[in-house]
Design a protein around this motif. Structure first.
Motif, PDB file in Angstrom:
ATOM      1  N   LYS A 431       0.920  -1.397   0.085  1.00 38.67           N
ATOM      2  CA  LYS A 431       0.045  -0.006  -0.147  1.00 38.67           C
ATOM      3  C   LYS A 431       1.077   1.271   0.106  1.00 38.67           C
ATOM      4  O   LYS A 431       0.649   2.151  -0.627  1.00 38.67           O
ATOM      5  CB  LYS A 431      -0.917   0.025   1.132  1.00 38.67           C
ATOM      6  N   LEU A 432       1.940   1.167   0.909  1.00 36.57           N
ATOM      7  CA  LEU A 432       2.881   2.414   0.774  1.00 36.57           C
ATOM      8  C   LEU A 432       3.316   2.474  -0.580  1.00 36.57           C
ATOM      9  O   LEU A 432       3.476   3.801  -0.915  1.00 36.57           O
ATOM     10  CB  LEU A 432       4.050   2.121   1.771  1.00 36.57           C
ATOM     11  N   THR A 433       3.823   1.472  -1.288  1.00 35.23           N
ATOM     12  CA  THR A 433       4.341   1.525  -2.597  1.00 35.23           C
ATOM     13  C   THR A 433       3.225   2.218  -3.458  1.00 35.23           C
ATOM     14  O   THR A 433       3.822   3.028  -4.270  1.00 35.23           O
ATOM     15  CB  THR A 433       4.850   0.305  -3.324  1.00 35.23           C
ATOM     16  N   ALA A 434       2.345   1.733  -3.337  1.00 38.44           N
ATOM     17  CA  ALA A 434       1.125   2.304  -4.376  1.00 38.44           C
ATOM     18  C   ALA A 434       0.964   3.825  -4.036  1.00 38.44           C
ATOM     19  O   ALA A 434       0.856   4.707  -4.943  1.00 38.44           O
ATOM     20  CB  ALA A 434      -0.186   1.515  -4.079  1.00 38.44           C
ATOM     21  N   GLY A 435       1.163   4.218  -2.907  1.00 39.54           N
ATOM     22  CA  GLY A 435       1.005   5.756  -2.589  1.00 39.54           C
ATOM     23  C   GLY A 435       2.173   6.436  -3.100  1.00 39.54           C
ATOM     24  O   GLY A 435       2.011   7.642  -3.605  1.00 39.54           O
ATOM     25  N   LEU A 436       3.323   5.969  -3.101  1.00 39.35           N
ATOM     26  CA  LEU A 436       4.475   6.712  -3.528  1.00 39.35           C
ATOM     27  C   LEU A 436       4.455   6.836  -4.765  1.00 39.35           C
ATOM     28  O   LEU A 436       5.097   7.680  -5.398  1.00 39.35           O
ATOM     29  CB  LEU A 436       5.746   5.645  -3.032  1.00 39.35           C
ATOM     30  N   ILE A 437       3.904   5.904  -5.849  1.00 42.01           N
ATOM     31  CA  ILE A 437       3.779   6.292  -7.138  1.00 42.01           C
ATOM     32  C   ILE A 437       2.592   6.873  -7.542  1.00 42.01           C
ATOM     33  O   ILE A 437       2.673   7.942  -8.289  1.00 42.01           O
ATOM     34  CB  ILE A 437       3.554   4.659  -7.777  1.00 42.01           C
ATOM     35  N   ILE A 438       1.447   6.703  -7.095  1.00 43.00           N
ATOM     36  CA  ILE A 438       0.419   7.415  -7.476  1.00 43.00           C
ATOM     37  C   ILE A 438       0.056   8.677  -6.980  1.00 43.00           C
ATOM     38  O   ILE A 438      -0.392   9.549  -7.809  1.00 43.00           O
ATOM     39  CB  ILE A 438      -1.083   6.525  -7.276  1.00 43.00           C
ATOM     40  N   LEU A 439       0.511   8.832  -5.770  1.00 40.56           N
ATOM     41  CA  LEU A 439       0.443  10.345  -4.999  1.00 40.56           C
ATOM     42  C   LEU A 439       1.696  11.183  -5.635  1.00 40.56           C
ATOM     43  O   LEU A 439       1.755  12.230  -5.141  1.00 40.56           O
ATOM     44  CB  LEU A 439       0.457  10.096  -3.628  1.00 40.56           C
ATOM     45  N   SER A 440       2.665  10.800  -6.442  1.00 42.56           N
ATOM     46  CA  SER A 440       3.691  11.467  -6.620  1.00 42.56           C
ATOM     47  C   SER A 440       3.370  12.309  -7.582  1.00 42.56           C
ATOM     48  O   SER A 440       2.492  12.482  -8.269  1.00 42.56           O
ATOM     49  CB  SER A 440       4.887  10.453  -7.338  1.00 42.56           C
ATOM     50  N   PRO A 441       4.497  13.342  -7.900  1.00 47.54           N
ATOM     51  CA  PRO A 441       4.186  14.313  -8.812  1.00 47.54           C
ATOM     52  C   PRO A 441       4.240  14.130 -10.235  1.00 47.54           C
ATOM     53  O   PRO A 441       4.183  14.825 -11.128  1.00 47.54           O
ATOM     54  CB  PRO A 441       5.169  15.688  -8.231  1.00 47.54           C
ATOM     55  N   PHE A 442       4.674  12.772 -10.496  1.00 49.87           N
ATOM     56  CA  PHE A 442       4.951  12.444 -11.942  1.00 49.87           C
ATOM     57  C   PHE A 442       3.644  11.535 -12.360  1.00 49.87           C
ATOM     58  O   PHE A 442       2.639  11.603 -11.913  1.00 49.87           O
ATOM     59  CB  PHE A 442       6.161  11.440 -11.879  1.00 49.87           C
ATOM     60  N   ILE A 443       3.893  11.176 -13.633  1.00 51.04           N
ATOM     61  CA  ILE A 443       3.039  10.343 -14.391  1.00 51.04           C
ATOM     62  C   ILE A 443       3.207   8.881 -13.714  1.00 51.04           C
ATOM     63  O   ILE A 443       4.067   8.261 -13.962  1.00 51.04           O
ATOM     64  CB  ILE A 443       3.016  10.433 -15.493  1.00 51.04           C
ATOM     65  N   PRO A 444       1.909   8.438 -13.296  1.00 54.33           N
ATOM     66  CA  PRO A 444       2.216   6.845 -12.700  1.00 54.33           C
ATOM     67  C   PRO A 444       1.667   5.799 -13.613  1.00 54.33           C
ATOM     68  O   PRO A 444       0.985   6.087 -14.669  1.00 54.33           O
ATOM     69  CB  PRO A 444       1.205   7.139 -11.661  1.00 54.33           C
ATOM     70  N   LEU A 445       2.423   4.769 -13.680  1.00 56.24           N
ATOM     71  CA  LEU A 445       2.470   3.493 -14.498  1.00 56.24           C
ATOM     72  C   LEU A 445       2.143   2.371 -13.463  1.00 56.24           C
ATOM     73  O   LEU A 445       2.888   2.188 -12.642  1.00 56.24           O
ATOM     74  CB  LEU A 445       3.446   3.297 -15.392  1.00 56.24           C
ATOM     75  N   LEU A 446       1.268   1.695 -13.784  1.00 55.65           N
ATOM     76  CA  LEU A 446       0.806   0.478 -13.083  1.00 55.65           C
ATOM     77  C   LEU A 446       1.211  -0.893 -13.973  1.00 55.65           C
ATOM     78  O   LEU A 446       0.913  -0.576 -15.260  1.00 55.65           O
ATOM     79  CB  LEU A 446      -0.561   0.235 -12.551  1.00 55.65           C
ATOM     80  N   PHE A 447       1.797  -1.771 -13.431  1.00 56.29           N
ATOM     81  CA  PHE A 447       2.058  -3.064 -14.369  1.00 56.29           C
ATOM     82  C   PHE A 447       0.870  -4.077 -14.031  1.00 56.29           C
ATOM     83  O   PHE A 447       0.625  -4.395 -12.819  1.00 56.29           O
ATOM     84  CB  PHE A 447       3.265  -3.667 -14.222  1.00 56.29           C
TER      85      PHE A 447
END
Length: 629
Positions: A431-447
């Motif tokens: 869950k923390l990892t998901a937050g670090l990606i989706i809440l980041s200021p960047f464009i998120p990519l999910l595999f």
């Protein structure tokens, strides 16, 4: 029989206004035109296969090694080969369809044969992309474009806005990652061919999803690679990890560059792709005055201006070179975005504790802060893994120019056992990892599958017919892990079981912690869409506020948000110094998210607070700006 030279037929043309394919077999109202670059040939003929049998049609040699001609008898659906110097039959280097695989004949395809159901499509801006990367062959049990269409409602429910397809061009056999493709213009026959891909893009657009196609311009696969029989597509001046480099700067390179630039325009125009992901551009060697990537970006932008459909170019690169995304007038190549491996490596090494291979350069919390603040972590510092200084500064580049991920096909599939994060870290860490990606200021990519914690691996698999090549692939796979702490034999890439093991198990999503994780991803994506400061255009400022605690501050106008990430496994206490009232929007440690129970208060004000280990939280301000931003 001599081909026709009917200029009226050529003028009527088969493809979209503003652009016309320069090479290949092109269906016309009065037959088909064939144009192929073959400077190595003295004579070239079309071997046309139709219901009336097989006939030979010689082509005329023109300037710069091109052979051309119009065959009135040819119609859509006919199969054909090129006969080189009366002896060697080869498929078309610009084949649009290989119904019998990489060694069989090409097939004429009429682009007018597909009627688009969603001809008017307004794609989201790149900053609105939330990308879902998938491999067509393993995303569904069927492994086809049509089966992906059936999953579009699921993707909409999740909340992503763009689908990224791993390479879909014709590769040998019926299973492959796609990076061994040898016909850059031909969607794979086993996936559904060109019509199947158009149907998928059309359906995505109808549902509001953008489509990104992964293209490979740094090499071609080894089996079925017949381009060198026609022309000087490759050079021995440079070597890539995958074999001879493509000739982008040597003699005859003008036509090689045109071949790949036309290919990009082909996907954007004929298949209406909204973006292209450019594989491993560090393997594109061009020391000419006008770099291939710069010319590619210019051609794509010009086509967008002409058609009114803007398409984006997203590069994969391990160089940390900001020139990729810098405007041409400032000496750059003008691409729109690039994958940010630094961010992945920092997140992965911190949460898994892995320090072998390239991960030896990472694992320090302040590196994550540096990435959140300045994009690259390595911007000229010495790299132990590379044994040299690495990168330049991207601090002035906007965050919307970077794509981040905690998993992708490379970072999962290039592990010896293809383990996903769900097999390496705890549920709280996921869950923390998901937050670090989706809440980041960047464009998120999910595999694909990460959103529900898929446990099946994503392994490396191939299906070659050349047994010597199979043996070489197996040996190379073993050598690949010398710098990593793996033991034993990697799964056999050629074994059907390796491919089958890599397919998603959709049953897992429907219950228990898998369903909880899926809903948590939905919530994060919903926050990213609804909370204005969480968008890539917003201001950003990151800092460490305690041992393992990262604070990411975001602002858009007078709207502000705070993201807190506790990277430590233990609970942490810290001092809250920001003025104003801050209302909690999310706490990943809450029981509704399968956590151990909330300790973050519903509202934050000056004073001390406690945060659960390996958790993330989101707060929004409602009354005053953040000082210092």
């Amino acid at each position: 029989m001599t081909p026709s030279t009917d200029e009226t037929c050529v003028a009527e043309g088969p493809v979209s206004p503003g652009w016309r394919l320069n090479i290949g077999g092109m269906v016309l109202p009065c037959g088909a035109e064939f144009r192929v670059w073959a400077p190595k040939a003295k004579k070239l003929e079309v071997v046309l296969k139709a219901e009336w049998g097989e006939r030979l049609f010689p082509l005329r040699e023109g300037e710069k090694g091109y052979f051309t001609g119009i065959i009135p008898e040819a119609v859509s659906g006919n199969r054909y080969m090129y006969r080189i110097d009366g002896a060697l039959d080869r498929p078309d280097p610009a084949s649009m369809f290989q119904p019998e695989g990489v060694h069989g004949p090409s097939q004429l395809v009429d682009p007018r044969g597909y009627e688009w159901r969603n001809p008017v499509w307004h794609a989201p801006a790149l900053s609105d992309y939330i990308i879902y990367e998938l491999h067509v062959g393993t995303f569904t049990p069927e492994g086809t474009f049509e089966a992906v269409i059936g999953k579009i409602p699921y993707l909409l429910e999740l909340g992503v806005t763009a689908v990224e397809l791993m390479p879909v061009v014709q590769f040998p056999g019926d299973r492959n990652w796609g990076y061994d493709g040898v016909f850059p213009y031909a969607p794979h026959n086993g996936y559904g061919g060109p019509e199947g891909l158009k149907r998928l893009v059309d359906a995505c657009h109808g549902a509001g999803l953008a489509v990104i196609i992964d293209v490979v311009y740094n090499h071609l696969g080894p089996e079925g690679n017949y381009l060198r029989d026609f022309g000087f597509y490759f050079t021995d001046h440079y070597r890539t990890p995958w074999g001879d480099a493509i000739n982008f700067d040597g003699p005859w390179s003008d036509e090689v560059r045109a071949y790949f630039i036309d290919n990009a325009l082909y996907w954007i125009t004929e298949f209406r792709a909204d973006a292209l992901r450019l594989d491993a551009v560090h393997g594109i060697y061009d020391f000419g005055a006008r770099h291939f990537l710069r010319e590619l970006a210019r051609a794509v932008r010009k086509e967008g201006e002409s058609s009114g459909r803007r398409a984006y170019l997203i590069a994969e690169s391990d160089l940390n070179d900001v020139r990729l995304i810098t405007e041409p007038q400032r000496g750059g190549y003008g691409l729109d975005a690039q994958w940010l491996d630094d961010y992945h490596h920092a997140v992965h090494s911190i949460l898994t504790g892995e320090r072998d291979g390239y991960y030896q350069d990472y694992g320090v919390e302040k590196q994550l802060v540096a990435a959140l603040q300045e994009n690259y972590i390595y911007s000229g510092q010495y790299s132990m893994a590379r044994k040299r200084r690495h990168g330049n500064s991207a601090a002035e580049s906007p965050s919307k120019s970077f794509v981040v991920f905690s998993q992708n096909h490379d970072q999962v599939g290039n592990r010896m056992l293809g383990e996903r994060l769900s097999s390496l870290i705890s549920f709280e860490s996921l869950k923390l990892t998901a937050g670090l990606i989706i809440l980041s200021p960047f464009i998120p990519l999910l595999f694909m599958g990460e959103e529900y914690g898929e446990n099946n691996p994503f392994l490396y698999f191939v299906n070659h017919t050349d047994q010597e090549l199979v043996a070489a692939v197996r040996a190379g796979r073993r050598e690949e892990f010398n710098d990593f702490a793996y033991r034993g034999e990697p799964p056999d890439p050629e074994d059907m079981a390796t491919f089958e093991a890599s397919k998603l198990d959709w049953r897992r999503r429907t219950g228990g912690s898998n369903l909880t994780l899926y809903r948590f991803y939905q919530r994060l994506i919903g926050l990213r869409k609804s909370v204005l400061p969480l968008r890539p255009e917003s201001g950003r400022e990151a800092e460490l506020v305690g041992d393992g605690l990262v604070l990411l501050k975001r602002r858009s106008g007078r709207e502000e948000a705070i993201c807190l990430f506790n990277l430590a496994e233990q609970d942490r206490e810290a001092e809250w110094r920001l003025p104003g009232g801050w209302v909690k929007l999310l706490d990943s440690s809450g029981e509704e998210w399968g956590g151990t129970g909330k300790v973050l208060p519903d509202q934050l004000g000056p004073g001390r607070f406690v945060m659960r280990g390996r958790s993330c939280g989101v707060f929004q301000s409602h009354d005053r700006p953040i000082s210092g931003m």
